[in-house]
Design an enzyme around this catalytic site. Structure first.
Site, PDB file in Angstrom:
ATOM      1  CG  HIS A  37     -38.130 -30.439 -31.614  1.00 18.01           C
ATOM      2  ND1 HIS A  37     -38.645 -31.350 -32.492  1.00 18.01           N
ATOM      3  CD2 HIS A  37     -38.136 -31.050 -30.399  1.00 18.01           C
ATOM      4  CE1 HIS A  37     -38.968 -32.462 -31.851  1.00 18.01           C
ATOM      5  NE2 HIS A  37     -38.672 -32.305 -30.570  1.00 18.01           N
ATOM      6  CG  ASP A  96     -37.399 -23.714 -39.694  1.00 17.32           C
ATOM      7  OD1 ASP A  96     -37.663 -24.136 -38.560  1.00 17.32           O
ATOM      8  OD2 ASP A  96     -38.266 -23.520 -40.570  1.00 17.32           O
TER       9      ASP A  96
END
Ligand code: ADQ
Length: 467
Positions: free
Chosen positions: A158, A366
């Protein structure tokens, strides 16, 4: 269809009323588990003294079994707070300076992965597909293989995979890389992440590559692709539409008293660029005195990982920074920054996104950033707000119609804030339509189906040409 086993550090167990905690990922995985029947295993969140770990706690909801294990206090300290969150997390977010590598923590990480494997082993059926999630559990497939498991095993990361010069600075990088080759399908958020991984593998001479996505290591071959994670686009849009009726929404509108709402929503984490964002907002207000008293930044930031020292220090730093800006620029009847340290429920969040004229999503790094996607899905077609998005969020690869910024450039970001607030309706609508098209074309359900399609057939999915 084969049964599905999902393994992740934490498990979103439905509460007593049978409602699962909200969140796109949980919803999508739960619907995949429901369709196939399956099992979700992970840490219960509870820890106990060394000899206190009892048997797995099993719960069943519709046709999904949840298996929860406790960990020892030492496990939590070494595996979770230690190697996962003080080595892998900072390194994958390009913060070598914050990585606190220690052999004890590293050994704890591998030990807990071995422990997870031994807990899972008796529950695995011959044809089950196994899908392991995120950086806490990288060595799990290698542990399962050592214990004789032949099933197809997939892994989805992720968070970002960093460039080789950063990743290879981590001691035990070879063990981490080698353990990834025990999977059949490796999923990354972006092409860039996949390429960084491939560069690390090839540079270390750990394997060869037959094409973009196929790799061979000794007798094993595996696929590494990018599967950008999405949100439940249509459901989130409906949630936002309905939110206008709630009392919170009405109270918020009243308290804004005609001022424009700018919103920031992040877990309190150094990767999210919150201090740079507040600097940029202050810079914008200072350079545009006419905008003072006309806008308010609502920064919603629940505390996270407070037991890790870097996070505790950051909590203090951001609170002080917001207080300083409010003290310097605020007036008796206007507070420039409303800083809230709590997590909001999804309907409330959806309503606030829709009310906002502008979202500041400015992480320094991110994996994806789902807040950016949720903000877009929540907007009204007639009068959409603007998304200001960091180039270093995975979401920027798909949301090319956002106003893209470099969050390290405080003045540039401040100028982009001014431009975004002044953007004509037609441009806002054009940009929004482009972004919604991307979100509708790849929601969290298609993300899940594409990954599982590849895992069950071993064949290629549909994302190679999407972004
Ligand atoms: P996170 O770092 O947690 O996730 P993000 O994707 O931004 O980051 O958020 C995940 C979820 O948390 C979103 O659904 C969001 O609404 C919710 N959330 C964030 N702040 C909240 C708040 N103040 N109140 C309520 N809910 C809040 C990791 C990676 C990301 C990646 C996701 C999914 O770091 O890059 O996008 O996993 O793969």
């Amino acid at each position: 269809m084969s049964r599905l086993i999902v393994v992740s550090n934490r498990v979103p167990v439905p509460d007593k009323k049978g409602t699962a905690p909200a969140g796109g990922l949980a919803v999508a995985l739960q619907s995949a588990l429901e369709a196939r029947g399956g099992l979700w295993l992970g840490w219960s969140g509870q820890s106990c003294p060394q000899d206190g770990v009892g048997p797995l706690r099993m719960l069943r909801d519709s046709n999904i079994d949840y298996a929860l294990t406790d960990l020892t206090d030492r496990d939590v300290e070494e595996y979770y707070q230690g190697f996962a969150n003080r080595v892998l997390w900072p390194i994958c977010h390009y913060r070598l300076d914050l990585a606190e590598y220690g052999r004890r923590e590293m050994a704890g990480y591998f030990r807990v992965n071995h422990f997870f494997a031994s807990r899972l082993l008796p529950l695995i059926g011959e044809d089950d597909l196994i899908w392991i999630h995120d950086y806490h559990l990288i060595p799990l497939a290698a542990e399962l293989r050592r214990q004789g498991v032949k099933n197809r095993i997939g892994f989805f990361l992720h968070i970002p995979w960093p460039a080789p010069d950063v990743f290879l600075a981590m001691p035990v990088n070879d063990e981490i890389l080698t353990s990834l080759t025990a999977y059949d399908v490796l999923g990354f958020q972006t092409e860039n992440d996949r390429e960084n991984f491939a560069d690390c593998l090839l540079r270390q001479g750990l394997g060869s590559r037959s094409d973009n996505t196929h790799f061979t290591v000794g007798a094993r071959s595996f696929t590494a692709r990018h599967y950008p994670i999405g949100i439940e686009t249509e459901e989130f849009a409906k949630l936002a539409q309905r939110a206008a009726e709630t009392s919170l929404h009405k109270r918020m509108l009243q308290s804004l008293d005609g001022k424009g709402l700018i919103i920031g929503v992040d877990r309190l984490d150094y990767s999210k660029g919150i201090t740079q964002r507040i600097d940029a907002f202050e810079n914008f207000l200072t350079r545009n005195p006419d905008s003072q008293r006309k806008v308010t930044l609502l920064q919603i930031t629940p505390k996270s990982r407070s037991e890790v020292p870097e996070y505790e220090a950051m909590q203090r730093a951001v609170a002080e920074q917001a207080g300083r800006v409010n003290g310097a620029l605020g007036t008796v009847d206007w507070v420039p920054i409303r800083y809230v340290n709590r997590s909001l429920r999804r309907p409330a969040l959806a309503g606030l996104y829709r009310m906002a004229k502008l979202a500041l999503v400015t992480p320094l790094r991110d994996g994806m950033n789902l807040v950016a996607k949720e903000f877009v899905a929540a907007q009204s077609e007639a009068d959409p707000g603007v998304l200001l998005l960091s180039r270093f969020a995975g979401a920027a690869q798909e949301l090319k119609d956002a106003v893209l910024v470099n969050p390290y450039d405080v003045e540039g970001t401040a100028e982009a804030v001014a431009r975004s607030l002044a953007m004509p309706l037609e441009e806002r609508r054009d940009r929004w339509k482009g972004m919604m098209k991307a979100l509708r074309g790849n929601d969290v359900f298609s993300w899940c189906d594409t990954f599982l399609g590849d895992l069950s057939t071993g064949e290629q999915g549909a994302f190679e040409n999407i972004v």
